[in-house]
Design a protein around this motif. Structure first.
Motif, PDB file in Angstrom:
ATOM      1  N   GLU A   1       0.835  -1.201   0.000  1.00 55.45           N
ATOM      2  CA  GLU A   1       0.000   0.000   0.000  1.00 55.45           C
ATOM      3  C   GLU A   1       0.871   1.252   0.000  1.00 55.45           C
ATOM      4  O   GLU A   1       0.617   2.211  -0.745  1.00 55.45           O
ATOM      5  CB  GLU A   1      -0.935   0.006   1.206  1.00 55.45           C
ATOM      6  CG  GLU A   1      -1.855   1.228   1.245  1.00 55.45           C
ATOM      7  CD  GLU A   1      -2.818   1.192   2.410  1.00 55.45           C
ATOM      8  OE1 GLU A   1      -3.946   1.688   2.256  1.00 55.45           O
ATOM      9  OE2 GLU A   1      -2.439   0.672   3.481  1.00 55.45           O
ATOM     10  N   GLU A   2       1.900   1.252   0.819  1.00 51.74           N
ATOM     11  CA  GLU A   2       2.798   2.409   0.892  1.00 51.74           C
ATOM     12  C   GLU A   2       3.506   2.674  -0.432  1.00 51.74           C
ATOM     13  O   GLU A   2       3.811   3.827  -0.771  1.00 51.74           O
ATOM     14  CB  GLU A   2       3.840   2.195   1.993  1.00 51.74           C
ATOM     15  CG  GLU A   2       3.265   2.248   3.404  1.00 51.74           C
ATOM     16  CD  GLU A   2       4.270   1.829   4.460  1.00 51.74           C
ATOM     17  OE1 GLU A   2       5.420   1.500   4.067  1.00 51.74           O
ATOM     18  OE2 GLU A   2       3.916   1.812   5.646  1.00 51.74           O
ATOM     19  N   GLU A   3       3.749   1.602  -1.199  1.00 49.61           N
ATOM     20  CA  GLU A   3       4.460   1.745  -2.461  1.00 49.61           C
ATOM     21  C   GLU A   3       3.548   2.064  -3.642  1.00 49.61           C
ATOM     22  O   GLU A   3       4.010   2.160  -4.778  1.00 49.61           O
ATOM     23  CB  GLU A   3       5.285   0.489  -2.745  1.00 49.61           C
ATOM     24  CG  GLU A   3       6.432   0.300  -1.756  1.00 49.61           C
ATOM     25  CD  GLU A   3       7.341  -0.854  -2.122  1.00 49.61           C
ATOM     26  OE1 GLU A   3       7.283  -1.325  -3.274  1.00 49.61           O
ATOM     27  OE2 GLU A   3       8.128  -1.282  -1.253  1.00 49.61           O
ATOM     28  N   GLY A   4       2.247   2.203  -3.367  1.00 49.12           N
ATOM     29  CA  GLY A   4       1.351   2.669  -4.422  1.00 49.12           C
ATOM     30  C   GLY A   4       0.311   1.699  -4.917  1.00 49.12           C
ATOM     31  O   GLY A   4      -0.398   1.996  -5.888  1.00 49.12           O
ATOM     32  N   ALA A   5       0.190   0.536  -4.287  1.00 55.25           N
ATOM     33  CA  ALA A   5      -0.839  -0.419  -4.719  1.00 55.25           C
ATOM     34  C   ALA A   5      -2.223   0.190  -4.554  1.00 55.25           C
ATOM     35  O   ALA A   5      -2.504   0.853  -3.554  1.00 55.25           O
ATOM     36  CB  ALA A   5      -0.739  -1.708  -3.915  1.00 55.25           C
ATOM     37  N   THR A   6      -3.084  -0.045  -5.526  1.00 60.88           N
ATOM     38  CA  THR A   6      -4.479   0.386  -5.419  1.00 60.88           C
ATOM     39  C   THR A   6      -5.412  -0.791  -5.150  1.00 60.88           C
ATOM     40  O   THR A   6      -6.616  -0.618  -5.000  1.00 60.88           O
ATOM     41  CB  THR A   6      -4.925   1.086  -6.709  1.00 60.88           C
ATOM     42  OG1 THR A   6      -4.703   0.208  -7.825  1.00 60.88           O
ATOM     43  CG2 THR A   6      -4.144   2.379  -6.915  1.00 60.88           C
TER      44      THR A   6
ATOM     45  N   ALA B   1      -4.118 -10.254 -16.147  1.00 63.43           N
ATOM     46  CA  ALA B   1      -3.042 -11.196 -16.468  1.00 63.43           C
ATOM     47  C   ALA B   1      -2.313 -11.611 -15.202  1.00 63.43           C
ATOM     48  O   ALA B   1      -2.073 -10.802 -14.308  1.00 63.43           O
ATOM     49  CB  ALA B   1      -2.057 -10.548 -17.442  1.00 63.43           C
ATOM     50  N   SER B   2      -1.938 -12.885 -15.131  1.00 62.00           N
ATOM     51  CA  SER B   2      -1.208 -13.392 -13.979  1.00 62.00           C
ATOM     52  C   SER B   2      -0.245 -14.479 -14.425  1.00 62.00           C
ATOM     53  O   SER B   2      -0.573 -15.298 -15.287  1.00 62.00           O
ATOM     54  CB  SER B   2      -2.192 -13.967 -12.951  1.00 62.00           C
ATOM     55  OG  SER B   2      -1.520 -14.554 -11.864  1.00 62.00           O
ATOM     56  N   GLY B   3       0.948 -14.463 -13.834  1.00 63.70           N
ATOM     57  CA  GLY B   3       1.912 -15.510 -14.115  1.00 63.70           C
ATOM     58  C   GLY B   3       3.065 -15.076 -14.995  1.00 63.70           C
ATOM     59  O   GLY B   3       2.868 -14.646 -16.126  1.00 63.70           O
ATOM     60  N   GLY B   4       4.280 -15.137 -14.445  1.00 64.48           N
ATOM     61  CA  GLY B   4       5.479 -14.944 -15.242  1.00 64.48           C
ATOM     62  C   GLY B   4       6.028 -13.545 -15.343  1.00 64.48           C
ATOM     63  O   GLY B   4       7.101 -13.349 -15.915  1.00 64.48           O
ATOM     64  N   VAL B   5       5.320 -12.546 -14.813  1.00 68.48           N
ATOM     65  CA  VAL B   5       5.806 -11.169 -14.939  1.00 68.48           C
ATOM     66  C   VAL B   5       7.124 -11.015 -14.187  1.00 68.48           C
ATOM     67  O   VAL B   5       7.201 -11.284 -12.983  1.00 68.48           O
ATOM     68  CB  VAL B   5       4.773 -10.165 -14.407  1.00 68.48           C
ATOM     69  CG1 VAL B   5       5.353  -8.753 -14.417  1.00 68.48           C
ATOM     70  CG2 VAL B   5       3.502 -10.223 -15.244  1.00 68.48           C
ATOM     71  N   SER B   6       8.170 -10.575 -14.899  1.00 63.79           N
ATOM     72  CA  SER B   6       9.505 -10.538 -14.304  1.00 63.79           C
ATOM     73  C   SER B   6      10.174  -9.182 -14.370  1.00 63.79           C
ATOM     74  O   SER B   6      11.230  -8.985 -13.763  1.00 63.79           O
ATOM     75  CB  SER B   6      10.418 -11.552 -15.009  1.00 63.79           C
ATOM     76  OG  SER B   6      10.597 -11.193 -16.374  1.00 63.79           O
ATOM     77  N   SER B   7       9.576  -8.234 -15.104  1.00 57.63           N
ATOM     78  CA  SER B   7      10.252  -6.960 -15.322  1.00 57.63           C
ATOM     79  C   SER B   7       9.255  -5.890 -15.729  1.00 57.63           C
ATOM     80  O   SER B   7       8.104  -6.186 -16.087  1.00 57.63           O
ATOM     81  CB  SER B   7      11.308  -7.111 -16.425  1.00 57.63           C
ATOM     82  OG  SER B   7      10.670  -7.396 -17.663  1.00 57.63           O
ATOM     83  N   ILE B   8       9.709  -4.651 -15.703  1.00 62.28           N
ATOM     84  CA  ILE B   8       8.899  -3.551 -16.212  1.00 62.28           C
ATOM     85  C   ILE B   8       8.601  -3.771 -17.691  1.00 62.28           C
ATOM     86  O   ILE B   8       7.512  -3.453 -18.179  1.00 62.28           O
ATOM     87  CB  ILE B   8       9.623  -2.202 -16.009  1.00 62.28           C
ATOM     88  CG1 ILE B   8       9.846  -1.926 -14.518  1.00 62.28           C
ATOM     89  CG2 ILE B   8       8.819  -1.063 -16.634  1.00 62.28           C
ATOM     90  CD1 ILE B   8       8.594  -1.694 -13.719  1.00 62.28           C
TER      91      ILE B   8
ATOM     92  N   GLY C   1       6.609   0.656  -6.851  1.00 65.13           N
ATOM     93  CA  GLY C   1       6.468   2.075  -7.135  1.00 65.13           C
ATOM     94  C   GLY C   1       6.853   2.424  -8.560  1.00 65.13           C
ATOM     95  O   GLY C   1       6.154   3.182  -9.244  1.00 65.13           O
ATOM     96  N   GLU C   2       7.968   1.864  -9.019  1.00 65.36           N
ATOM     97  CA  GLU C   2       8.404   2.121 -10.393  1.00 65.36           C
ATOM     98  C   GLU C   2       7.424   1.536 -11.403  1.00 65.36           C
ATOM     99  O   GLU C   2       7.148   2.137 -12.446  1.00 65.36           O
ATOM    100  CB  GLU C   2       9.798   1.539 -10.614  1.00 65.36           C
ATOM    101  CG  GLU C   2      10.893   2.260  -9.843  1.00 65.36           C
ATOM    102  CD  GLU C   2      12.257   1.618 -10.060  1.00 65.36           C
ATOM    103  OE1 GLU C   2      12.329   0.637 -10.839  1.00 65.36           O
ATOM    104  OE2 GLU C   2      13.235   2.085  -9.453  1.00 65.36           O
ATOM    105  N   ALA C   3       6.889   0.358 -11.089  1.00 67.95           N
ATOM    106  CA  ALA C   3       5.931  -0.279 -11.992  1.00 67.95           C
ATOM    107  C   ALA C   3       4.663   0.546 -12.127  1.00 67.95           C
ATOM    108  O   ALA C   3       4.133   0.733 -13.227  1.00 67.95           O
ATOM    109  CB  ALA C   3       5.598  -1.683 -11.485  1.00 67.95           C
TER     110      ALA C   3
END
Length: 257
Positions: A40-45, A195-202, A233-235
């Motif tokens: 939450e602190e890092e920006g999750a909605t 989408a879910s699964g495998g996300v590894s980078s921006i 946060g960067e994402a």
């Protein structure tokens, strides 16, 4: 597009599995509430929670942890894992959960999905977890003969607000999302897809962002956040948090249900 951090609960702890294998679990934090507050602190909605014990047993197990998370953060949470009756879904909503994710019952009890969609409009998401295009159930321990795209169409007709699509072979592997499967799914249905699964980078998230016009409105990120490969946060800054006008009322946005 919305970036959604995942918290997978096993024995009350925050863990990650590899390709859904319970024997290949890694504990990242003993206190999932601390993790939720961090996201939450890092920006999750929104925060995505899976009760892995519940997915395996067929009944929610980590309700105390889920209730503690719901009370500790102000952002809405979605929960899946072991939700196979009306009473269990109602119990979850009573804890302060915003969205319930149904998986196994979508294959085994489609009428129940329709009943819950009617009782809780815009609050029922169907998680479709696919292994080689076929839907896996019961915590990914079983693979049905049901085609993922066929099930998605049926669940749209039953009133599901959205589909969370997980490619099991990509989950926890940091090998990138299955863009082709997501593209085909979006061509099949008109409701939003997560989408879910495998996300590894921006870069992976930007690839998914390119599918937003086709219906991919969010991406669930798990292991990459815990290993530090992705900064939440960067994402969030890189892909934004969705075109809200395209999301059904009250539906902000794996699954293992």
């Amino acid at each position: 597009m919305e970036v959604i951090p995942a918290i997978d609960l096993l024995g009350g702890k925050c863990v990650r599995l590899y390709q859904g294998d319970y024997a290949q679990s890694q504990v990242f934090n003993d206190n999932p509430v601390d993790v939720a507050r961090q996201w939450e602190e890092e920006g999750a909605t929104r925060i995505h929670i899976v009760d892995l014990d519940g997915a395996k047993t067929g009944e929610p197990v980590n309700l105390n942890a889920i209730a503690s998370i719901a009370a500790a953060v102000s952002v809405p949470i979605e929960v899946g894992g072991g939700l196979r009756s009306c009473d269990r879904v109602r119990e979850l909503f009573a804890l302060g959960v915003r969205w319930a994710i149904l998986g196994t019952v979508a294959v085994e009890q489609p009428d129940l999905v329709e009943t819950l969609c009617t009782e809780f409009p815009s609050q029922i998401i169907v998680g479709i977890d696919a292994r080689n295009g076929k839907v896996a159930t019961r915590g990914w321990l079983e693979t049905s003969e049901v085609d993922a795209k066929t099930l998605a169409t049926q669940m749209e007709d039953r009133g599901a607000a959205a589909i969370i699509y997980t490619d099991i072979h990509r989950d926890g592997t940091l090998t990138g999302p299955n863009l082709d499967a997501l593209r085909e799914l979006c061509q099949t249905i008109s409701i939003p897809v997560i989408a879910s699964g495998g996300v590894s980078s921006i870069t992976d998230l930007l690839s998914l962002l390119a599918l937003e016009p086709q219906g991919v409105i969010g991406a669930i990120v798990g292991r990459a956040l815990y290993t530090g490969d992705i900064s939440l946060g960067e994402a969030v800054r890189a892909v934004g948090q969705g075109r809200l006008q395209d999301i059904p009322p009250d539906l902000g946005f794996s699954s293992f249900a």
